[in-house]
Write a protein that holds these residues in place. Structure first.
Motif, PDB file in Angstrom:
ATOM      1  N   ASN A  27      37.683  27.027  33.681  1.00  0.00           N
ATOM      2  CA  ASN A  27      38.593  26.893  32.578  1.00  0.00           C
ATOM      3  C   ASN A  27      39.573  25.572  32.933  1.00  0.00           C
ATOM      4  O   ASN A  27      40.201  25.497  33.745  1.00  0.00           O
ATOM      5  CB  ASN A  27      39.556  28.351  32.781  1.00  0.00           C
ATOM      6  CG  ASN A  27      40.793  28.367  31.646  1.00  0.00           C
ATOM      7  OD1 ASN A  27      41.016  27.386  30.929  1.00  0.00           O
ATOM      8  ND2 ASN A  27      40.932  29.595  31.356  1.00  0.00           N
ATOM      9  N   LYS A  62      42.251  24.679  31.831  1.00  0.00           N
ATOM     10  CA  LYS A  62      43.619  24.677  31.595  1.00  0.00           C
ATOM     11  C   LYS A  62      44.013  24.985  33.009  1.00  0.00           C
ATOM     12  O   LYS A  62      45.467  24.508  33.365  1.00  0.00           O
ATOM     13  CB  LYS A  62      44.056  25.881  30.816  1.00  0.00           C
ATOM     14  CG  LYS A  62      43.967  25.834  29.540  1.00  0.00           C
ATOM     15  CD  LYS A  62      44.567  27.054  28.719  1.00  0.00           C
ATOM     16  CE  LYS A  62      44.311  27.041  27.278  1.00  0.00           C
ATOM     17  NZ  LYS A  62      44.757  28.245  26.561  1.00  0.00           N
ATOM     18  N   TYR A  63      43.337  25.423  33.963  1.00  0.00           N
ATOM     19  CA  TYR A  63      43.720  25.452  35.387  1.00  0.00           C
ATOM     20  C   TYR A  63      43.736  24.160  36.175  1.00  0.00           C
ATOM     21  O   TYR A  63      42.868  23.621  36.282  1.00  0.00           O
ATOM     22  CB  TYR A  63      42.846  26.600  35.875  1.00  0.00           C
ATOM     23  CG  TYR A  63      43.178  27.948  35.809  1.00  0.00           C
ATOM     24  CD1 TYR A  63      42.943  28.510  34.266  1.00  0.00           C
ATOM     25  CD2 TYR A  63      43.293  28.951  36.633  1.00  0.00           C
ATOM     26  CE1 TYR A  63      43.392  29.737  34.061  1.00  0.00           C
ATOM     27  CE2 TYR A  63      43.618  30.326  36.270  1.00  0.00           C
ATOM     28  CZ  TYR A  63      43.506  30.759  34.957  1.00  0.00           C
ATOM     29  OH  TYR A  63      43.563  32.012  34.763  1.00  0.00           O
ATOM     30  N   VAL A  85      49.257  26.263  34.852  1.00  0.00           N
ATOM     31  CA  VAL A  85      48.492  26.138  33.752  1.00  0.00           C
ATOM     32  C   VAL A  85      49.998  25.850  32.657  1.00  0.00           C
ATOM     33  O   VAL A  85      51.063  26.392  33.027  1.00  0.00           O
ATOM     34  CB  VAL A  85      48.006  27.634  33.498  1.00  0.00           C
ATOM     35  CG1 VAL A  85      47.462  27.585  31.749  1.00  0.00           C
ATOM     36  CG2 VAL A  85      46.836  27.791  34.271  1.00  0.00           C
ATOM     37  N   LEU A 117      50.396  31.732  28.296  1.00  0.00           N
ATOM     38  CA  LEU A 117      48.790  32.579  28.761  1.00  0.00           C
ATOM     39  C   LEU A 117      48.554  33.569  27.707  1.00  0.00           C
ATOM     40  O   LEU A 117      49.122  34.482  27.499  1.00  0.00           O
ATOM     41  CB  LEU A 117      48.801  32.955  30.119  1.00  0.00           C
ATOM     42  CG  LEU A 117      48.864  31.977  31.287  1.00  0.00           C
ATOM     43  CD1 LEU A 117      48.656  32.575  32.422  1.00  0.00           C
ATOM     44  CD2 LEU A 117      47.275  31.043  30.751  1.00  0.00           C
ATOM     45  N   ASP A 136      42.998  34.117  28.845  1.00  0.00           N
ATOM     46  CA  ASP A 136      43.279  32.921  29.818  1.00  0.00           C
ATOM     47  C   ASP A 136      43.385  33.511  31.074  1.00  0.00           C
ATOM     48  O   ASP A 136      43.278  32.709  32.043  1.00  0.00           O
ATOM     49  CB  ASP A 136      44.290  32.019  29.386  1.00  0.00           C
ATOM     50  CG  ASP A 136      43.985  31.361  27.981  1.00  0.00           C
ATOM     51  OD1 ASP A 136      43.103  31.070  27.792  1.00  0.00           O
ATOM     52  OD2 ASP A 136      45.299  31.044  27.463  1.00  0.00           O
ATOM     53  N   ASN A 165      49.373  17.337  30.842  1.00  0.00           N
ATOM     54  CA  ASN A 165      49.192  18.676  31.168  1.00  0.00           C
ATOM     55  C   ASN A 165      47.947  18.950  32.182  1.00  0.00           C
ATOM     56  O   ASN A 165      47.398  20.133  32.347  1.00  0.00           O
ATOM     57  CB  ASN A 165      48.952  19.533  29.965  1.00  0.00           C
ATOM     58  CG  ASN A 165      47.868  19.137  28.949  1.00  0.00           C
ATOM     59  OD1 ASN A 165      47.097  18.369  29.409  1.00  0.00           O
ATOM     60  ND2 ASN A 165      47.992  19.543  27.527  1.00  0.00           N
ATOM     61  N   HIS A 166      47.330  17.777  32.477  1.00  0.00           N
ATOM     62  CA  HIS A 166      46.340  18.038  33.580  1.00  0.00           C
ATOM     63  C   HIS A 166      46.659  17.398  34.892  1.00  0.00           C
ATOM     64  O   HIS A 166      46.045  17.339  35.683  1.00  0.00           O
ATOM     65  CB  HIS A 166      45.017  17.186  33.160  1.00  0.00           C
ATOM     66  CG  HIS A 166      44.364  17.576  31.887  1.00  0.00           C
ATOM     67  ND1 HIS A 166      43.721  19.114  31.733  1.00  0.00           N
ATOM     68  CD2 HIS A 166      44.274  17.122  30.453  1.00  0.00           C
ATOM     69  CE1 HIS A 166      43.454  19.339  30.611  1.00  0.00           C
ATOM     70  NE2 HIS A 166      43.841  18.235  29.790  1.00  0.00           N
TER      71      HIS A 166
END
Ligand SMILES: *[C@@H]1O[C@H](CO)[C@@H](O)[C@H](O)[C@H]1NC(C)=O
Ligand SMILES: *[C@@H]1O[C@H](CO)[C@@H](O)[C@H](O)[C@H]1NC(C)=O
Ligand SMILES: *[C@@H]1O[C@H](CO)[C@@H](O)[C@H](O)[C@H]1NC(C)=O
Ligand SMILES: *[C@@H]1O[C@H](CO)[C@@H](O)[C@H](O)[C@H]1NC(C)=O
Ligand SMILES: *[C@@H]1O[C@H](CO)[C@@H](O)[C@H](O)[C@H]1NC(C)=O
Ligand SMILES: *[C@@H]1O[C@H](CO)[C@@H](O)[C@H](O)[C@H]1NC(C)=O
Ligand SMILES: *[C@@H]1O[C@H](CO)[C@@H](O)[C@H](O)[C@H]1NC(C)=O
Ligand SMILES: *[C@@H]1O[C@H](CO)[C@@H](O)[C@H](O)[C@H]1NC(C)=O
Length: 265
Positions: A157, A159-160, A178, A182, A186, A206-207
């Motif tokens: 995933n 997003k993590y 994250v 959510l 997710d 966001n990463h």
């Protein structure tokens, strides 16, 4: 016909009376601004502890601790970063978050759902999360950062984002952050939500956990629009019109209840 007219006039008179009374009841106590640390313009509705009794509203009393302005909300403390009297917002930050120290975390969870105006037209409490809780209402930006602890590594995933370098919840576990609300799908099996914290700063990477952290340290905006709105539209629905930068009245359906479906916060 005449009866209807008489009734109409009576109604008008009542409206007028109501308006006069409402205006009278809403007497502001304006005093010279107080100052604490970098917040130099503390004025109505706020009051600083120790200000004369008549200044500001008791429920908007701020503290001054070690040269830092402190706001109290539901018995929790936040540091005041800025007060914007033009749009009825105050930007606050959790006192434990230190800019540049990615290991520092908020003392407690807070999300948009802590505010009564999030899921319905219910603006109880001193602070609101929206400027207009109508159906297409303008809401303040609440981007949530969710901290999770997992019993396995989550690679599938995207997003993590790993936080292990800075934050670890369990010596054997895997720690992630994250961005965003959510959805049920997710949440990976074996992962627990440890903390949720909001930011009003949205242009971050966001990463990258360090980028997420500095946005948390920027803080989030809350509003006192309900107090400003008190008696502003005796027979309508009051909101802050951000294009005009002033309060507006809407004479549509009142008490409209809506729900934000899908999200767990
Ligand atoms: C308090 O903060 C103000 C503004 O940041 C600063 O000018 C002042 O020197 C500070 N006072 C103390 C005692 O730290
Ligand atoms: C402080 O806020 C008041 C109320 O909005 C405003 O009239 C005044 O100009 C502000 N003063 C400063 C120095 O920002
Ligand atoms: C309110 O005004 C401040 C300062 O101008 C600005 O940073 C903030 O984004 C505004 N908030 C809203 C919701 O318009
Ligand atoms: C960073 O924050 C952590 C957790 O609050 C704290 O233990 C540590 O002392 C802080 N580091 C610095 C350099 O302040
Ligand atoms: C927000 O809600 C969470 C969970 O219900 C609670 O633990 C926290 O104390 C609340 N925070 C505030 C400031 O009300
Ligand atoms: C509005 O929200 C407050 C606090 O969450 C709650 O106590 C109250 O019952 C709510 N009122 C309505 C009419 O839903
Ligand atoms: C991260 O930001 C990009 C745009 O900058 C966006 O397309 C993507 O959906 C975001 N991802 C998450 C998990 O929010
Ligand atoms: C993680 O926990 C879940 C549910 O608690 C369990 O089903 C799973 O087997 C665990 N995975 C590992 C690697 O321990």
């Amino acid at each position: 016909m005449r009866r209807e007219r008489a009734l109409f006039l009576l109604l008008l008179l009542l409206l007028l009376l109501h308006h006069i009374c409402a205006t009278k009841a809403h007497k502001k106590h304006v005093c010279p601004p107080s100052s604490c640390g970098k917040i130099s313009n503390i004025t109505y509705p706020f009051r600083l502890k120790g200000d004369p009794e008549k200044c500001g509203e008791k429920s908007y009393e701020l503290g001054c601790e070690n040269n830092v302005t402190v706001l109290y909300m539901n018995s929790e403390e936040f540091h005041v970063e800025a007060i914007n009297y033009k749009n009825y917002t105050v930007r606050v930050v959790d006192p434990a978050l230190q800019l540049g120290n990615c290991s520092s975390l908020p003392l407690s969870s807070l999300s948009r759902s802590n505010f009564s105006d999030t899921y319905s037209y219910n603006r109880t409490g001193s602070y609101q999360a929206s400027l207009d809780p109508g159906i297409d209402g303008e809401s303040l930006i609440f981007e949530h950062i969710v901290f999770l602890s997992c019993n396995h590594s989550v690679r599938e995933n995207g997003k993590y984002v790993k936080t292990e370098e800075y934050v670890k919840w369990d010596s054997k576990g895997y720690a992630y952050a994250v961005v965003g609300d959510l959805k049920a799908e997710d949440i990976e099996v074996g992962c627990d939500i440890k903390l949720v914290a909001p930011t009003s700063f949205t242009t971050f990477n966001n990463h990258s956990y360090t980028s997420m952290h500095s946005s948390l340290a920027y803080g989030f905006q809350i509003s006192w629009v309900q107090l400003a709105c008190d008696n502003y539209c005796p027979h309508g629905f009051c909101y802050f019109d951000s294009s005009k930068q002033k309060l507006g009245c809407n004479f549509g359906i009142q008490g409209l209840v809506f729900t934000a479906a899908g999200n767990i916060f």
